[in-house]
Design a protein around this motif. Structure first.
Motif, mmCIF file in Angstrom:
data_model
loop_
_atom_site.group_PDB
_atom_site.id
_atom_site.type_symbol
_atom_site.label_atom_id
_atom_site.label_comp_id
_atom_site.label_asym_id
_atom_site.label_seq_id
_atom_site.Cartn_x
_atom_site.Cartn_y
_atom_site.Cartn_z
ATOM 1 N N LEU A 64 -19.392 7.626 -35.072
ATOM 2 C CA LEU A 64 -19.775 6.305 -34.558
ATOM 3 C C LEU A 64 -21.260 6.281 -34.214
ATOM 4 O O LEU A 64 -21.944 5.281 -34.443
ATOM 5 N N ASN A 81 -29.199 -1.875 -33.645
ATOM 6 C CA ASN A 81 -27.908 -2.087 -33.001
ATOM 7 C C ASN A 81 -27.645 -0.934 -32.024
ATOM 8 O O ASN A 81 -26.726 -0.138 -32.222
ATOM 9 N N PHE A 124 -24.092 -0.219 -30.332
ATOM 10 C CA PHE A 124 -22.925 -0.257 -31.210
ATOM 11 C C PHE A 124 -21.752 0.551 -30.663
ATOM 12 O O PHE A 124 -20.627 0.061 -30.599
ATOM 13 N N GLU A 182 -20.145 -1.075 -27.778
ATOM 14 C CA GLU A 182 -19.415 -2.282 -28.203
ATOM 15 C C GLU A 182 -18.057 -1.925 -28.790
ATOM 16 O O GLU A 182 -17.040 -2.553 -28.467
ATOM 17 N N VAL A 183 -18.049 -0.928 -29.643
ATOM 18 C CA VAL A 183 -16.792 -0.519 -30.270
ATOM 19 C C VAL A 183 -15.827 0.017 -29.225
ATOM 20 O O VAL A 183 -14.643 -0.324 -29.214
ATOM 21 N N LEU A 186 -14.309 -2.715 -27.257
ATOM 22 C CA LEU A 186 -13.231 -3.356 -28.010
ATOM 23 C C LEU A 186 -11.961 -2.534 -27.892
ATOM 24 O O LEU A 186 -10.856 -3.068 -27.721
ATOM 25 N N PHE A 187 -12.143 -1.227 -27.991
ATOM 26 C CA PHE A 187 -11.013 -0.315 -27.865
ATOM 27 C C PHE A 187 -10.363 -0.446 -26.488
ATOM 28 O O PHE A 187 -9.140 -0.482 -26.372
ATOM 29 N N VAL A 213 -12.048 5.666 -32.576
ATOM 30 C CA VAL A 213 -13.183 5.836 -31.663
ATOM 31 C C VAL A 213 -13.395 7.289 -31.262
ATOM 32 O O VAL A 213 -14.331 7.613 -30.547
#
Lengths: 152, 220
Positions: free
Chosen positions: A31, A39, A42, A45-46, A49-50, A89
């Motif tokens: 990642l 970005n 990033f 952010e991921v 979301l997780f 992730v």
């Protein structure tokens, strides 16, 4: 100057411990390869979301296992999703627990599933706390105008 | 370490005419290689979108097979099969270009395999479809490859997986861009790269034999 250096060292040590303890794995590194100056948030952010996804899945799992007649296919479906996202992730321990959880779903053992869900919740909470600490450290470094050391 | 892992196509020095042409080709690809990504997981969609855009692709993400079919004009908004079979053709005529479909296998409702079959039975059948799955199941992989899938990737998908796909896909993409006559894009070079790409897939003998011959792609 010394303060930034201290923070950076703390960050590196903390990151190394996460890998050492198996909290995160190679996928977490992957990642970071996708993150760059255009970005820079990033990974956060991921992972956020997780977190959102996980909360939803854990609620669904709790509800599903609280039923009189548990629909194990449904439970397995949620676990499969959770396994997928934790794998994506790099949340290694969470993922490994999900793999074990799926076996218990196949066996349709309600008690064992409930115990496993508890473990998953604990492990997930630990992951969440640690990653939040890591992101906080990153912010502190940025605020002190330092650069976040990259993972190698 | 902070380098963006763009697929390395840009020449270092750009003075000679042929290198200039290569530069133009790269820019054309960057503007036009359009991937339709299908995955019900928001986390996975975000990661895949990033991998693809870092690899210089234009990306459209949808969260289901149904939405993918809608996007391609193969069903209408009520999920009925398009009353007129030419609706998808009209989408294509209107300039909708999809150069690659990447889909998750396990999705609620329509699976990635179902989507594959629908696409291969439609006017979008020339578009390569890559299937992604967290399960390393040889029977599943075989089923997908025999169903016409271009490739099968194990999740979590990494940047290197897409990089390995690209030379094969871009070759036909370039050929169709320049309207070359019918040339079999599967040269011996491609079979070499196929073998290199097996590391992260299920152990199965001679994957290149079971991989369907790649037909020449038309940029739709």
């Amino acid at each position: 100057m010394a303060y930034v250096g201290q923070l950076q060292r703390k960050f590196m040590d903390y990151t190394k411990s996460l890998y050492r303890e198996g909290i995160v794995d190679e996928q977490f590194t992957q990642l970071h390869k996708l993150q760059d100056e255009s970005n820079p948030d990033f990974v956060e952010e991921v992972v956020t979301l997780f977190f959102n996804d996980s909360e939803r899945l854990l609620n669904e799992l709790t509800n599903a296992l609280e039923q009189q007649n548990v629909d194990f296919k449904k439970v397995d479906g949620y676990v499969h999703q959770f396994k997928g996202s934790s794998s994506s992730v790099g949340a290694q321990r969470v993922k490994d627990l999900c793999i074990a959880f799926r076996t218990l779903c196949e066996l349709e053992n309600k008690e064992a599933c409930l115990r496993c869900l508890q473990q998953v919740k604990l492990e997930y909470a630990s992951f969440q706390t640690k990653l939040e600490s890591l992101f906080k450290l990153e912010k502190q470094i940025a605020e002190a105008h330092g650069t976040v050391p990259t993972l190698d | 370490m902070l380098f963006r892992n763009k697929m390395e196509l840009k020449p270092q020095v750009s003075d000679t005419p042929s290198q200039h042409q290569q530069q133009q080709k790269q820019e054309q690809r960057e503007k036009h290689f359009h991937v339709l990504a299908v995955d019900d997981s928001e986390t996975d969609r975000k990661i895949l979108e990033k991998i693809l855009s870092v690899s210089s692709c234009q990306v459209t993400c949808v969260d289901s097979g149904d939405k993918a079919l809608e996007y391609l004009g193969l069903v209408d908004a009520n999920h009925q099969d398009s009353a007129s079979p030419s609706q998808s053709e009209r989408s294509q005529e209107d300039g909708l270009k999809v150069n690659l479909i990447m889909t998750d296998y396990c999705m609620p409702g329509m699976t990635g395999y179902d989507l594959l079959k629908r696409v291969k039975g439609s006017s979008w059948k020339e578009v390569p479809v890559v299937i992604m799955s967290s399960e390393n199941e040889p029977s599943r992989i075989n089923k997908c490859l025999e169903g016409g899938a271009e490739d099968f990737l194990l999740k979590p998908v990494q940047l290197s997986d897409v990089k390995k796909l690209q030379p094969r896909l871009l070759k036909s993409f370039d050929q169709s861009c320049t309207n070359l006559p019918d040339i079999d894009p599967m040269t011996t070079d491609n079979s070499k790269s196929n073998n290199n790409a097996t590391k992260r897939k299920a152990l199965s003998p001679e994957p290149s034999e079971r991989r369907p011959k790649m037909k020449e792609l038309t940029v739709l």
